[in-house]
Design an enzyme around this catalytic site. Structure first.
Site, PDB file in Angstrom:
ATOM      1  N   GLU A  45     -23.555 -13.172 -68.881  1.00  0.00           N
ATOM      2  CA  GLU A  45     -24.779 -13.696 -69.501  1.00  0.00           C
ATOM      3  C   GLU A  45     -24.603 -13.806 -71.011  1.00  0.00           C
ATOM      4  O   GLU A  45     -24.983 -14.808 -71.631  1.00  0.00           O
ATOM      5  CB  GLU A  45     -25.953 -12.779 -69.173  1.00  0.00           C
ATOM      6  CG  GLU A  45     -27.239 -13.125 -69.908  1.00  0.00           C
ATOM      7  CD  GLU A  45     -28.134 -11.914 -70.068  1.00  0.00           C
ATOM      8  OE1 GLU A  45     -28.954 -11.928 -70.999  1.00  0.00           O
ATOM      9  OE2 GLU A  45     -28.003 -10.960 -69.283  1.00  0.00           O
ATOM     10  N   ASP A  49     -24.709 -17.530 -72.844  1.00  0.00           N
ATOM     11  CA  ASP A  49     -25.704 -17.866 -73.859  1.00  0.00           C
ATOM     12  C   ASP A  49     -25.052 -18.589 -75.030  1.00  0.00           C
ATOM     13  O   ASP A  49     -25.602 -19.571 -75.558  1.00  0.00           O
ATOM     14  CB  ASP A  49     -26.401 -16.585 -74.325  1.00  0.00           C
ATOM     15  CG  ASP A  49     -27.382 -16.833 -75.445  1.00  0.00           C
ATOM     16  OD1 ASP A  49     -28.415 -17.477 -75.195  1.00  0.00           O
ATOM     17  OD2 ASP A  49     -27.128 -16.380 -76.580  1.00  0.00           O
ATOM     18  N   ASP A 118     -31.342 -15.387 -67.225  1.00  0.00           N
ATOM     19  CA  ASP A 118     -30.079 -14.679 -67.470  1.00  0.00           C
ATOM     20  C   ASP A 118     -28.998 -15.145 -66.496  1.00  0.00           C
ATOM     21  O   ASP A 118     -27.829 -15.310 -66.873  1.00  0.00           O
ATOM     22  CB  ASP A 118     -30.277 -13.169 -67.301  1.00  0.00           C
ATOM     23  CG  ASP A 118     -31.159 -12.567 -68.387  1.00  0.00           C
ATOM     24  OD1 ASP A 118     -31.395 -13.245 -69.408  1.00  0.00           O
ATOM     25  OD2 ASP A 118     -31.609 -11.420 -68.205  1.00  0.00           O
ATOM     26  N   GLU A 121     -27.296 -18.467 -67.314  1.00  0.00           N
ATOM     27  CA  GLU A 121     -26.343 -18.297 -68.413  1.00  0.00           C
ATOM     28  C   GLU A 121     -25.046 -17.672 -67.895  1.00  0.00           C
ATOM     29  O   GLU A 121     -23.943 -18.059 -68.334  1.00  0.00           O
ATOM     30  CB  GLU A 121     -26.956 -17.423 -69.505  1.00  0.00           C
ATOM     31  CG  GLU A 121     -28.078 -18.110 -70.264  1.00  0.00           C
ATOM     32  CD  GLU A 121     -28.787 -17.212 -71.250  1.00  0.00           C
ATOM     33  OE1 GLU A 121     -29.524 -17.741 -72.109  1.00  0.00           O
ATOM     34  OE2 GLU A 121     -28.621 -15.972 -71.170  1.00  0.00           O
TER      35      GLU A 121
END
Length: 228
Positions: A45, A49, A118, A121
């Site tokens: 995650e 991102d 989350d 990502e």
């Protein structure tokens, strides 16, 4: 490692076949299912991102070469915020393949905005590690689709918009106060009140504090704009 039937179908939905299927398994494994022999998706995650941010920044610059930083920043924020990521995750039915612990299953984890945001990502990071930046870029552009072309420069989340409204009138930033909580511990419901120095306030209820804050800000902003 062989993927389950659900994960093979998920590969088709996202348009990427994994040379290293263990990356996809890790990407859909929530921390509530982690163990000594099973990694969760938190590190992915973190990476995803950053990959998402780079893809979006590059795409926005290419779409509008004449746009200023002040115009690009709110568009970028609207595209990468958790709410948008969760919407994308729902469109590809990511919740269906998530590996969750019992507590998350009971509390409706497959539908939770933060958890879905989350996870998408983490999937982006898994594709990046499996196929490189170009593969991750293709995935993001494909999944975000027309959002890139239709996002507006005034696209802001409600809390940001309310803060800007207050600052423009010489007020301090809004305060968000938890004024209620109900439901069992595994599935709480929060009531948050957004307040301004001028006495204006509005409350909203949601399954997470963040969602309740956004809803309260949106309600208060509508009230303020209707009175002007």
């Amino acid at each position: 490692m062989k993927l389950s039937g659900d994960l093979k179908a998920f590969e088709k939905r996202i348009g990427h076949h994994f040379a290293k299927p263990e990356l996809l398994v890790r990407a859909v494994t929530h921390a509530s299912m982690s163990s000594a022999n099973r990694d969760d998706n938190q590190r992915l995650e973190f990476l995803g991102d950053r990959v998402l941010g780079l893809v979006m920044a590059e795409a926005l610059l290419a779409l509008d070469p004449g746009a200023s930083e002040g115009q690009l920043a709110p568009r970028f924020n609207a595209l990468v915020r958790k709410e948008t990521c969760a919407d994308v995750a729902r469109e590809i039915d990511l919740g269906k393949v998530l590996k969750l612990g019992r507590s998350e299953m009971i509390s409706g984890g497959r539908r939770k905005q933060a958890l879905l945001g989350d996870a998408i990502e983490a999937v982006i990071a898994a594709v990046y590690l499996d196929g490189g930046f170009d593969a991750a870029k293709d995935l993001v552009l494909r999944l975000w689709g027309d959002r890139l072309k239709t996002v507006k420069e005034d696209a802001r989340d409600a809390k940001t918009a309310l803060q800007e409204w207050a600052q423009a009138r010489g007020l301090n930033p809004p305060r968000y106060v938890q004024t209620g909580r109900s439901g069992p511990d595994h599935a709480p419901v929060f009531t948050i009140t957004a307040r301004l120095d001028n006495g204006a306030e509005a409350a909203a209820t949601a399954p997470s504090k963040r969602a309740a804050e956004q809803a309260a800000a949106s309600t208060l902003l509508r009230q303020l704009e209707s009175n002007t």
